[in-house]
Design a protein around this motif. Structure first.
Motif, PDB file in Angstrom:
ATOM      1  N   TYR A  37      -4.847  -0.178  -8.080  1.00  0.00           N
ATOM      2  CA  TYR A  37      -3.565   0.358  -8.529  1.00  0.00           C
ATOM      3  C   TYR A  37      -2.516   0.655  -7.317  1.00  0.00           C
ATOM      4  O   TYR A  37      -1.484   0.385  -7.143  1.00  0.00           O
ATOM      5  N   LEU A  38      -3.472   1.453  -6.197  1.00  0.00           N
ATOM      6  CA  LEU A  38      -2.396   1.606  -5.197  1.00  0.00           C
ATOM      7  C   LEU A  38      -2.010   0.429  -4.304  1.00  0.00           C
ATOM      8  O   LEU A  38      -0.864   0.506  -3.728  1.00  0.00           O
ATOM      9  N   ASN A  39      -2.905  -0.516  -4.230  1.00  0.00           N
ATOM     10  CA  ASN A  39      -2.261  -1.910  -3.467  1.00  0.00           C
ATOM     11  C   ASN A  39      -1.063  -2.376  -4.200  1.00  0.00           C
ATOM     12  O   ASN A  39      -0.214  -2.905  -3.476  1.00  0.00           O
ATOM     13  N   VAL A  40      -0.984  -2.388  -5.680  1.00  0.00           N
ATOM     14  CA  VAL A  40       0.016  -3.022  -6.332  1.00  0.00           C
ATOM     15  C   VAL A  40       1.279  -2.063  -6.231  1.00  0.00           C
ATOM     16  O   VAL A  40       2.299  -2.496  -5.794  1.00  0.00           O
ATOM     17  N   ILE A  41       1.113  -0.704  -6.033  1.00  0.00           N
ATOM     18  CA  ILE A  41       2.313   0.090  -6.162  1.00  0.00           C
ATOM     19  C   ILE A  41       2.754   0.112  -4.604  1.00  0.00           C
ATOM     20  O   ILE A  41       4.159   0.177  -4.323  1.00  0.00           O
ATOM     21  N   PHE A  42       2.070  -0.115  -3.467  1.00  0.00           N
ATOM     22  CA  PHE A  42       2.565  -0.145  -1.975  1.00  0.00           C
ATOM     23  C   PHE A  42       2.979  -1.477  -1.682  1.00  0.00           C
ATOM     24  O   PHE A  42       3.026  -1.993  -0.467  1.00  0.00           O
ATOM     25  N   GLY A  43       3.254  -2.470  -2.696  1.00  0.00           N
ATOM     26  CA  GLY A  43       3.955  -3.699  -2.628  1.00  0.00           C
ATOM     27  C   GLY A  43       2.959  -5.043  -2.504  1.00  0.00           C
ATOM     28  O   GLY A  43       3.647  -6.010  -2.307  1.00  0.00           O
ATOM     29  N   LEU A  44       1.591  -4.748  -2.531  1.00  0.00           N
ATOM     30  CA  LEU A  44       0.962  -5.956  -2.389  1.00  0.00           C
ATOM     31  C   LEU A  44       0.366  -6.666  -3.657  1.00  0.00           C
ATOM     32  O   LEU A  44      -0.727  -6.411  -4.306  1.00  0.00           O
ATOM     33  N   VAL A  45       1.571  -7.002  -4.521  1.00  0.00           N
ATOM     34  CA  VAL A  45       1.506  -7.016  -6.016  1.00  0.00           C
ATOM     35  C   VAL A  45       0.277  -8.078  -6.376  1.00  0.00           C
ATOM     36  O   VAL A  45      -0.468  -8.084  -6.973  1.00  0.00           O
ATOM     37  N   ILE A  46       0.485  -9.417  -5.771  1.00  0.00           N
ATOM     38  CA  ILE A  46      -0.375 -10.452  -6.136  1.00  0.00           C
ATOM     39  C   ILE A  46      -2.130 -10.055  -5.904  1.00  0.00           C
ATOM     40  O   ILE A  46      -2.939 -10.035  -6.712  1.00  0.00           O
ATOM     41  N   LEU A  47      -2.310  -9.448  -4.564  1.00  0.00           N
ATOM     42  CA  LEU A  47      -3.650  -9.083  -4.411  1.00  0.00           C
ATOM     43  C   LEU A  47      -4.083  -7.970  -5.299  1.00  0.00           C
ATOM     44  O   LEU A  47      -5.221  -7.891  -5.538  1.00  0.00           O
ATOM     45  N   GLY A  48      -3.170  -7.052  -5.571  1.00  0.00           N
ATOM     46  CA  GLY A  48      -3.441  -5.870  -6.204  1.00  0.00           C
ATOM     47  C   GLY A  48      -3.796  -6.260  -7.583  1.00  0.00           C
ATOM     48  O   GLY A  48      -4.660  -5.683  -8.316  1.00  0.00           O
ATOM     49  N   VAL A  49      -3.041  -7.053  -8.145  1.00  0.00           N
ATOM     50  CA  VAL A  49      -3.332  -7.618  -9.622  1.00  0.00           C
ATOM     51  C   VAL A  49      -4.712  -8.414  -9.671  1.00  0.00           C
ATOM     52  O   VAL A  49      -5.428  -8.145 -10.699  1.00  0.00           O
ATOM     53  N   ILE A  50      -5.035  -9.205  -8.627  1.00  0.00           N
ATOM     54  CA  ILE A  50      -6.288  -9.826  -8.593  1.00  0.00           C
ATOM     55  C   ILE A  50      -7.380  -8.736  -8.462  1.00  0.00           C
ATOM     56  O   ILE A  50      -8.282  -8.809  -9.090  1.00  0.00           O
ATOM     57  N   ALA A  51      -7.124  -7.580  -7.931  1.00  0.00           N
ATOM     58  CA  ALA A  51      -8.177  -6.517  -7.560  1.00  0.00           C
ATOM     59  C   ALA A  51      -8.305  -5.923  -9.124  1.00  0.00           C
ATOM     60  O   ALA A  51      -9.378  -5.577  -9.391  1.00  0.00           O
ATOM     61  N   ILE A  52      -7.205  -5.571  -9.813  1.00  0.00           N
ATOM     62  CA  ILE A  52      -7.154  -5.122 -10.978  1.00  0.00           C
ATOM     63  C   ILE A  52      -8.100  -5.801 -11.876  1.00  0.00           C
ATOM     64  O   ILE A  52      -8.890  -5.447 -12.729  1.00  0.00           O
ATOM     65  N   GLY A  53      -7.852  -7.399 -11.869  1.00  0.00           N
ATOM     66  CA  GLY A  53      -8.705  -8.062 -12.872  1.00  0.00           C
ATOM     67  C   GLY A  53     -10.166  -7.960 -12.420  1.00  0.00           C
ATOM     68  O   GLY A  53     -10.983  -8.010 -13.226  1.00  0.00           O
ATOM     69  N   CYS A  54     -10.621  -8.000 -11.155  1.00  0.00           N
ATOM     70  CA  CYS A  54     -11.830  -7.943 -10.617  1.00  0.00           C
ATOM     71  C   CYS A  54     -12.375  -6.423 -11.381  1.00  0.00           C
ATOM     72  O   CYS A  54     -13.539  -6.469 -11.783  1.00  0.00           O
TER      73      CYS A  54
END
Length: 123
Positions: A37-54
């Motif tokens: 979630y922190l990766n999404v919040i700090f601007g890395l939306v695509i990789l953050g969403v992939i990480a959330i899915g994982c």
């Protein structure tokens, strides 16, 4: 049927559990939700969403007590989060470099203009 395929995922099938079923060890596996979630919040939306899915995938296999697949997806989530965080830090450092470089150029231009004005209109 391989349960790692998201398109062929059938939630009604109960798999035989021939793997490690120690609840203590499966609960020790991390999902890395907060980091994702922190990766999404700090601007890395695509990789953050992939990480959330994982992370969700890891959580699903932990719920099914499937240790091997939960461990595999936890590791994948960790790697995706590492890549996302390192990419974010690299992008952030590059932006800082660009900003400082443009400020330096502006300062040099201002100094050059002051010297020219001093030559034309001496005090």
């Amino acid at each position: 049927m391989d349960d790692d395929s998201p398109l062929l995922d059938n939630h009604d099938i109960i798999e035989p559990l021939n793997e490690r079923n120690d609840p203590k060890s499966i609960e020790s596996l991390r999902e890395w939700f907060i980091w994702s979630y922190l990766n999404v919040i700090f601007g890395l939306v695509i990789l953050g969403v992939i990480a959330i899915g994982c992370s969700l995938r890891t959580n699903k296999f932990k719920g099914r007590q499937n240790y091997e697949k939960a461990r595999k997806w936890s590791y994948i989530t960790l790697i995706v989060n590492c890549i996302a965080t390192l990419s974010g830090l690299t992008i952030f450092a590059y932006l800082i470099y660009l900003m400082s470089h443009s400020i330096l150029i502006e300062q040099k231009q201002m100094i050059g203009k002051n010297n020219i004005v001093g030559l034309i209109h001496p005090k």
